[in-house]
Write a protein that holds these residues in place. Structure first.
Motif, mmCIF file in Angstrom:
data_model
loop_
_atom_site.group_PDB
_atom_site.id
_atom_site.type_symbol
_atom_site.label_atom_id
_atom_site.label_comp_id
_atom_site.label_asym_id
_atom_site.label_seq_id
_atom_site.Cartn_x
_atom_site.Cartn_y
_atom_site.Cartn_z
ATOM 1 N N SER A 1 -10.867 -7.471 6.538
ATOM 2 C CA SER A 1 -10.828 -6.092 7.022
ATOM 3 C C SER A 1 -9.372 -5.671 7.136
ATOM 4 C CB SER A 1 -11.516 -5.963 8.385
ATOM 5 O OG SER A 1 -10.870 -6.774 9.358
ATOM 6 N N GLY A 2 -9.112 -4.408 6.857
ATOM 7 C CA GLY A 2 -7.761 -3.882 6.981
ATOM 8 C C GLY A 2 -7.031 -3.708 5.668
ATOM 9 N N GLU A 3 -7.603 -4.168 4.556
ATOM 10 C CA GLU A 3 -6.928 -3.987 3.272
ATOM 11 C C GLU A 3 -6.952 -2.509 2.873
ATOM 12 O OE1 GLU A 3 -7.274 -6.852 0.055
ATOM 13 O OE2 GLU A 3 -8.716 -7.974 1.266
ATOM 14 N N GLU A 4 -5.915 -2.109 2.135
ATOM 15 C CA GLU A 4 -5.784 -0.714 1.723
ATOM 16 C C GLU A 4 -5.755 -0.609 0.200
ATOM 17 O OE1 GLU A 4 -3.339 0.722 5.725
ATOM 18 O OE2 GLU A 4 -2.364 0.834 3.762
ATOM 19 N N PHE A 5 -6.429 0.413 -0.309
ATOM 20 C CA PHE A 5 -6.558 0.616 -1.747
ATOM 21 C C PHE A 5 -6.199 2.059 -2.092
ATOM 22 C CE2 PHE A 5 -9.335 -2.859 -0.677
ATOM 23 C CZ PHE A 5 -9.196 -3.751 -1.735
ATOM 24 N N ALA A 6 -5.663 2.266 -3.289
ATOM 25 C CA ALA A 6 -5.420 3.620 -3.777
ATOM 26 C C ALA A 6 -6.738 4.386 -3.818
ATOM 27 C CB ALA A 6 -4.793 3.567 -5.169
ATOM 28 N N ASN A 7 -6.695 5.661 -3.395
ATOM 29 C CA ASN A 7 -7.915 6.461 -3.337
ATOM 30 C C ASN A 7 -7.523 7.933 -3.446
ATOM 31 O OD1 ASN A 7 -10.309 7.786 -2.766
ATOM 32 N ND2 ASN A 7 -10.900 6.400 -1.120
ATOM 33 N N THR A 8 -7.730 8.521 -4.619
ATOM 34 C CA THR A 8 -7.325 9.906 -4.844
ATOM 35 C C THR A 8 -8.301 10.906 -4.229
ATOM 36 O OG1 THR A 8 -8.434 10.036 -6.999
ATOM 37 C CG2 THR A 8 -6.147 9.278 -6.973
ATOM 38 N N ALA A 9 -9.381 10.419 -3.602
ATOM 39 C CA ALA A 9 -10.290 11.317 -2.897
ATOM 40 C C ALA A 9 -9.836 11.557 -1.459
ATOM 41 C CB ALA A 9 -11.710 10.751 -2.892
ATOM 42 N N SER B 1 0.863 -1.181 0.000
ATOM 43 C CA SER B 1 0.000 0.000 0.000
ATOM 44 C C SER B 1 0.896 1.226 0.000
ATOM 45 C CB SER B 1 -0.897 0.002 1.243
ATOM 46 O OG SER B 1 -1.638 1.206 1.324
ATOM 47 N N LEU B 2 0.559 2.217 -0.827
ATOM 48 C CA LEU B 2 1.338 3.440 -0.924
ATOM 49 C C LEU B 2 0.618 4.566 -0.189
ATOM 50 C CD1 LEU B 2 2.512 3.353 -4.663
ATOM 51 C CD2 LEU B 2 3.742 2.601 -2.627
ATOM 52 N N HIS B 3 1.313 5.165 0.797
ATOM 53 C CA HIS B 3 0.772 6.266 1.580
ATOM 54 C C HIS B 3 1.449 7.557 1.139
ATOM 55 C CE1 HIS B 3 -0.377 3.493 5.243
ATOM 56 N NE2 HIS B 3 -0.749 2.998 4.072
ATOM 57 N N MET C 1 -11.385 5.760 -6.020
ATOM 58 C CA MET C 1 -10.728 4.459 -6.045
ATOM 59 C C MET C 1 -10.728 3.891 -7.458
ATOM 60 S SD MET C 1 -12.375 2.879 -2.539
ATOM 61 C CE MET C 1 -11.405 1.375 -2.635
ATOM 62 N N PRO C 2 -9.552 3.582 -8.015
ATOM 63 C CA PRO C 2 -9.518 3.018 -9.360
ATOM 64 C C PRO C 2 -10.011 1.579 -9.426
ATOM 65 C CG PRO C 2 -7.315 3.076 -8.435
ATOM 66 C CD PRO C 2 -8.201 3.809 -7.473
ATOM 67 N N GLN D 1 -4.222 11.226 1.906
ATOM 68 C CA GLN D 1 -3.046 10.358 1.858
ATOM 69 C C GLN D 1 -3.094 9.382 0.684
ATOM 70 O OE1 GLN D 1 -2.718 8.927 6.133
ATOM 71 N NE2 GLN D 1 -0.651 9.706 5.789
ATOM 72 N N LEU D 2 -4.073 9.565 -0.188
ATOM 73 C CA LEU D 2 -4.195 8.827 -1.452
ATOM 74 C C LEU D 2 -4.389 7.330 -1.251
ATOM 75 C CD1 LEU D 2 -1.579 10.717 -3.665
ATOM 76 C CD2 LEU D 2 -3.997 11.229 -3.261
ATOM 77 N N TYR D 3 -4.948 6.924 -0.117
ATOM 78 C CA TYR D 3 -5.348 5.530 0.085
ATOM 79 C C TYR D 3 -6.480 5.511 1.104
ATOM 80 C CZ TYR D 3 -3.397 5.060 4.793
ATOM 81 O OH TYR D 3 -3.165 5.179 6.141
ATOM 82 N N SER D 4 -7.185 4.393 1.156
ATOM 83 C CA SER D 4 -8.211 4.204 2.174
ATOM 84 C C SER D 4 -8.240 2.746 2.595
ATOM 85 C CB SER D 4 -9.594 4.630 1.656
ATOM 86 O OG SER D 4 -9.960 3.874 0.512
ATOM 87 N N LYS D 5 -8.709 2.490 3.808
ATOM 88 C CA LYS D 5 -8.911 1.127 4.292
ATOM 89 C C LYS D 5 -10.343 0.711 3.968
ATOM 90 C CE LYS D 5 -5.647 0.896 8.173
ATOM 91 N NZ LYS D 5 -4.930 -0.314 7.746
ATOM 92 N N ASN D 6 -10.485 -0.477 3.398
ATOM 93 C CA ASN D 6 -11.805 -0.955 3.005
ATOM 94 C C ASN D 6 -11.944 -2.436 3.329
ATOM 95 O OD1 ASN D 6 -11.001 1.320 0.961
ATOM 96 N ND2 ASN D 6 -13.234 1.249 0.919
ATOM 97 N N ASN D 7 -13.129 -2.811 3.757
ATOM 98 C CA ASN D 7 -13.451 -4.225 3.891
ATOM 99 C C ASN D 7 -13.781 -4.797 2.516
ATOM 100 O OD1 ASN D 7 -13.138 -3.813 6.635
ATOM 101 N ND2 ASN D 7 -15.342 -3.631 7.018
#
Length: 670
Positions: free
Chosen positions: A476-484, A411-413, A542-543, A487-493
């Protein structure tokens, strides 16, 4: 004109030579193995050699891998059995096709500058005019932007071409797409002992020399020890048993092929052959202790057991492939290496400034990947799992699974301030009193903790003669790129599931005497709390698709008393609109010799639907990076392209659709 790759002569002689050397240097007999205190039980030893040669469209030889594998089993007394698999390989492609994958790979590149033809003549750097649609790496094309900011016109952001020369490079993503108005930059592609730019340890890959790429099992993690474990079954009260296995091993929880849902205990080496090798061959064994309490039958069950596993090995992620090697899944290893090089040395980024139209030079520590935070060994970083498995009176097999582990994907922060250089001010202070939200596109890499709960089920459908396999997992706890997000990532189930149906079917035009196996699978992934927003210049958020579906179909026949086995595999990614087709024929020439001929073709329905917000319009430095009135600091306006996030939409098939291979494998059992 480039000379075509030849398949005969030196290639054939090297194949025979490498096979002979492998047998001489690694081949062993049962009498030569250590006794281990049990001479009454001899070693049971199998030795297998494989040559896998692949020719790839546009690049020539893509694989010349020679593998020797030794499997040995022995009873050592008191009910204990030792099992080992030693595997070593040597891939000659890095020397035999060095212009694509070795010390001569890459070369000078140009970077797209879509504003070039519309710019007025401006001062030049190294004699290169700015009004071009393609400019050389390090061409000083930030001059118009620097002038507008009142900064020196030459190398305004500190990029020194002497530290990052225009040699041994490829443009990011050029193996599977054109820049097409998006961002891109140069990526060094030579082995790290030849060119160390951008080399990082991303988790046992990313910083490998030519010899380490050629012989990947011989490394500090002792990967030539494919499996080495001891096992024993203890009898306890009431006929119950306790099975114990400890050592370097694979623990297989999944019931599906190609893609994984529950089968996530061991990381996977995608650099070996992308997703197209059997999981048994590309799982990375780990040091694991497992205990299985076998309770036997009950009033309602035919069988029951509880398995506890403890992965006490040092953390290791999936091997995504080092840039410059033939198999770099999602082209991710090239993105990582290119970004690490930008952070260390600076470089030229296509279509960045000037509202996403002007190729821009950045200096060191302004853009890229700064740190790779691989978890150190500690008890809290080990992985623990438990599985309850049973078989009902109706022969329905099922499992319930719990696992806590580290994500095997990075995951990129985004870096938020943290003392790094602000390229627009030359320091790390505020601009007009506004604190920077992020340092343009600059990141640290992490591997978050993930918790999984899931289960599986197998049952028969006698009325149609088919077997059904099902798996599901909620994490739970996975992280995905999120330009919204700032920090350009979010945690999502996430929920993942697969259903597979296997049916042996008589197809007369294939065979009148043996059934053809037909196996179909459908994978589904759903991301909860998915974020996707319409912005003035495109979508942001999220792409990754909120819902992803991939279908696979295997048809495998058995002819000539089972000695000839043709098959074809189809895989289709519905959201990516990408398809892979892999025909293959296996011929068991004798009990010891098997020949396999096959191909792997990918198709994609264009790539415009892969384009996504690349954060050029994320506005971290108001007012210099603002794209319109009212744009909040940190908010993206959605300007996008294929890099860097389009790879997540393309998936492993769409991002490799130009990597069409034909191959031959030779297997010999000594």
């Amino acid at each position: 004109m480039k000379k075509k790759q030849q398949w005969t002569g030196p290639v054939f002689r090297l194949s025979i030579l490498s096979a002979s050397l492998a047998v001489i240097s690694l081949g062993v007999s049962a009498d030569e193995l250590p006794d281990l205190g049990g001479s009454e039980h001899p070693w049971d030893v199998d030795v297998n050699y494989e040559n896998h040669t692949a020719q790839r469209e546009h690049v020539g030889l893509a694989k010349f891998r020679n593998t020797l594998q030794v499997e040995a089993d022995k009873k050592v007394g008191d009910g204990w059995t030792v099992h080992s698999i030693l595997r070593g390989s040597w891939d000659g492609v890095y020397r035999m096709n060095s212009s694509q994958y070795g010390k001569d790979a890459g070369g000078p590149i140009t970077i797209q500058n879509t504003a070039g033809p519309n710019l007025p003549p401006a001062p030049t750097n190294a004699g290169t005019p700015l009004n071009l649609s393609q400019v050389p790496w390090g061409g000083g094309v930030n001059n118009p932007i620097a002038t507008a900011l009142g900064l020196p016109a030459s190398n305004a952001f500190g990029f020194n071409l002497a530290n990052n020369p225009n040699t041994g490079m490829r443009v990011l993503g050029d193996r599977w797409h054109q820049t097409e108005g998006g961002v891109a930059f140069g990526v060094p592609v030579r082995p790290c002992d030849v060119d160390s730019r951008g080399c990082r340890n991303f988790g046992s890959y990313g910083n490998l020399s030519e010899s380490q790429l050629e012989a990947p099992e011989f490394n500090s993690r002792l990967d030539f020890l494919r499996e080495v474990y001891a096992k024993k079954t203890y009898t306890v009260a009431d006929g119950k048993e306790m099975f114990v296995k400890i050592g370097r091993q694979q623990v297989v929880w999944g019931r599906t092929d190609l893609f994984r849902v529950l089968d996530v205990i061991n990381p996977v080496d995608y650099s070996r052959n992308n997703i197209y090798d059997e999981l048994a061959d590309i799982r990375i064994p780990m040091w694991i202790a497992q205990a299985e309490y076998r309770m036997g039958a009950s009033d309602a069950m035919q069988d029951r057991n509880v398995q506890l596993i403890w992965n006490f090995d040092k953390f290791r992620p999936n091997n995504l492939g080092q840039c410059g090697s033939p198999n770099v899944i999602l082209d991710a290893g090239c993105f990582f290496r290119g970004m690490a090089n930008l952070w260390d040395n600076g470089g030229t980024v296509a279509n960045f400034a000037g509202n996403g139209t002007v190729a821009t030079d950045f200096g060191p520590h302004q853009i890229g990947i700064r740190n790779v935070n691989l978890p150190d060994w500690s008890l809290k970083n080990t992985q623990l799992g438990v599985k309850y498995e049973g078989v009902t009176k109706d022969a329905l097999s099922f499992s319930l699974n719990l696992l806590t582990y580290r994500s095997q994907l990075p995951s990129l922060h985004a870096i938020n301030g943290n003392g790094t250089v602000n390229p627009f001010t030359g320091g790390n202070g505020n601009i007009a009193g506004v604190a920077p939200v992020s340092n343009l596109i600059a990141f640290d890499m992490y591997f978050p903790r993930v918790n999984l709960v899931g289960g599986s089920m197998d049952f028969q459908l006698p009325s149609v003669g088919a077997a059904v396999r099902m798996e599901g997992a909620y994490t739970s706890g996975e992280e995905f790129a999120n330009t919204a997000r700032s920090q350009l990532y979010s945690k999502n189930n996430v929920f993942r599931s697969v259903i597979g149906i296997d049916r042996p079917t008589f197809i007369p035009f294939i065979s009148h005497t043996s059934a053809t196996l037909i196996s179909a699978q459908l994978f589904w992934q759903h991301i909860f709390s998915h974020e996707l927003y319409k912005r003035p210049l495109g979508e942001a958020g999220m792409p990754d698709w909120e819902d992803s579906f991939i279908g696979t179909l295997l048809m495998k026949a058995f002819l000539k008393n089972g000695t000839v086995s043709p098959q074809v595999i189809f895989a289709h990614d519905f959201q990516a609109r990408a398809t892979a087709v892999s025909p293959q024929v296996e011929w068991n020439v004798s009990n010891d010799l098997k020949l396999t001929f096959g191909a792997n073709y990918k198709f994609a329905n264009g790539n415009s639907h892969y384009k996504f917000d690349d954060c050029r319009s994320c506005n971290p430095y108001d007012p210099f990076t603002s794209y319109g009135a009212g744009q909040a600091v940190g908010q993206s306006y959605g300007l996008g392209g294929l890099e860097p996030l389009g790879r997540f939409r393309a998936g492993p098939i769409g991002a490799a659709f130009k990597e069409n291979d034909i191959y031959v494998r030779v297997n010999y059992k000594f």
